[in-house]
Design an enzyme around this catalytic site. Structure first.
Site: not given
Ligand code: ATR
Length: 280
Positions: A66, A129, A152, A156-157, A244
């Site tokens: 993407k 995020a 999140n 920071s994200k 979803g």
């Molecule tokens: P996408 O593009 O599909 O949204 P991504 O960019 O990998 O996927 O983002 C995944 C999101 O899920 C992030 O916000 C991630 O949190 P972090 O920024 O802390 O990595 C969150 N996420 C994934 N696994 C998680 C978990 N086990 N617990 C909490 N948040 C999670």
């Protein structure tokens, strides 16, 4: 002669986009066809050149392409630029134009369950995020929303997302713990993380103890159709839930319209996806 459309991703074999679009082409008596193209990251540039050469009329892009597809396109629409990702491309006389219908598709499906399809005065929390959250944030901002916060795991994200995307809406970045503590402040809570997706169906992205009754909970996950997050919200807090499937069908419906100029039947697209997901 019909047009060829498709999806490029890696892997794409599990995708429901082909059944969704092909059924809609059939229902609207359009002679088009939607095909799944499995394209490895190293082959992306060549694949785009091939699609261009063959005159494919439009395509969707999914994980992991993407963001990486952007340099190979001729024009990117403003919203997709803002989000930094493209999920839909239209071939206009040889020019490839990129759009992002993910966030708008989510908003379209959420509107269906709102009173009078209006967001006015709603306060919303986005959990996560990543790329999904970013698209939803940008599209929700365009609606009349009072507060649009992001919680999140990595604070920071969430801060970066708000810094880059918040223009007209009040918005605050929260840790997950803080989000859990103030959850009762929100009318709508949206999970955009992959937490709770099969096979990890017992996981939940945020504790719901402080949610309160009769809120709206949304998940961008559709496998399972009812994540633990949605199930708990519905059973313990009488929440209205949206899974979803709505976003999948919504983004597809908007792509369909960009390509063909015709409005497809969103409700029927949702039903097609649900039928193929079966009892999952
Ligand atoms: P996408 O593009 O599909 O949204 P991504 O960019 O990998 O996927 O983002 C995944 C999101 O899920 C992030 O916000 C991630 O949190 P972090 O920024 O802390 O990595 C969150 N996420 C994934 N696994 C998680 C978990 N086990 N617990 C909490 N948040 C999670």
């Amino acid at each position: 002669m019909g047009n060829l459309y498709g999806l490029i991703g890696y892997p794409v074999s599990h995708s429901l986009s082909a059944v969704m679009h092909n059924e809609e082409f059939k229902q609207l008596q359009l002679p088009h066809y939607y095909h799944l193209f499995n394209v490895a990251p190293k082959d992306l540039e060549e694949a785009i050149r091939a699609l261009r050469l063959l005159g494919v009329s439009g395509f969707n892009i999914t994980i992991p392409h993407k963001e990486n597809i952007i340099p190979f396109l001729d024009e990117i629409d403003e919203e997709a630029k803002h989000i930094g990702a493209v999920n839909t491309v239209k071939n206009e006389n040889g020019r490839l134009i990129g759009y992002n219908t993910d966030g708008k598709g989510f908003v379209l499906s959420l509107k269906q369950i709102l009173p009078e399809q209006q967001f006015s005065g709603q306060s919303i929390l986005i959990v996560g995020a990543g790329g999904g959250a970013r698209g939803i944030f940008v599209s929700l901002q365009a609606e009349n929303i009072t507060q649009l916060d992001v919680a999140n795991r990595t604070l920071s994200k969430a801060e970066t997302l708000i810094e880059q995307c918040a223009k007209t809406v009040n918005s605050q970045a929260l840790s997950l713990q803080e989000g859990e503590r103030v959850l009762g402040n929100y009318d709508i809570v949206i999970n955009t993380t992959s937490v709770g997706m099969r096979p990890n169906i017992n996981e939940t992205p945020i504790a719901l103890n402080n949610l309160g009754q009769n809120k709206i909970l949304c998940d961008i996950i559709y496998n399972p159709q009812k994540t633990r997050f949605l199930q708990e919200g519905q059973e313990k807090y009488n929440a209205t839930i949206l899974n979803g499937v709505g976003m999948l069908a919504g983004q597809g419906a908007l792509a369909f319209e960009i390509w063909t100029g015709q409005k497809p039947n969103l409700e029927r697209m949702i039903q097609t996806v649900q039928m193929h997901l079966g009892g999952q």
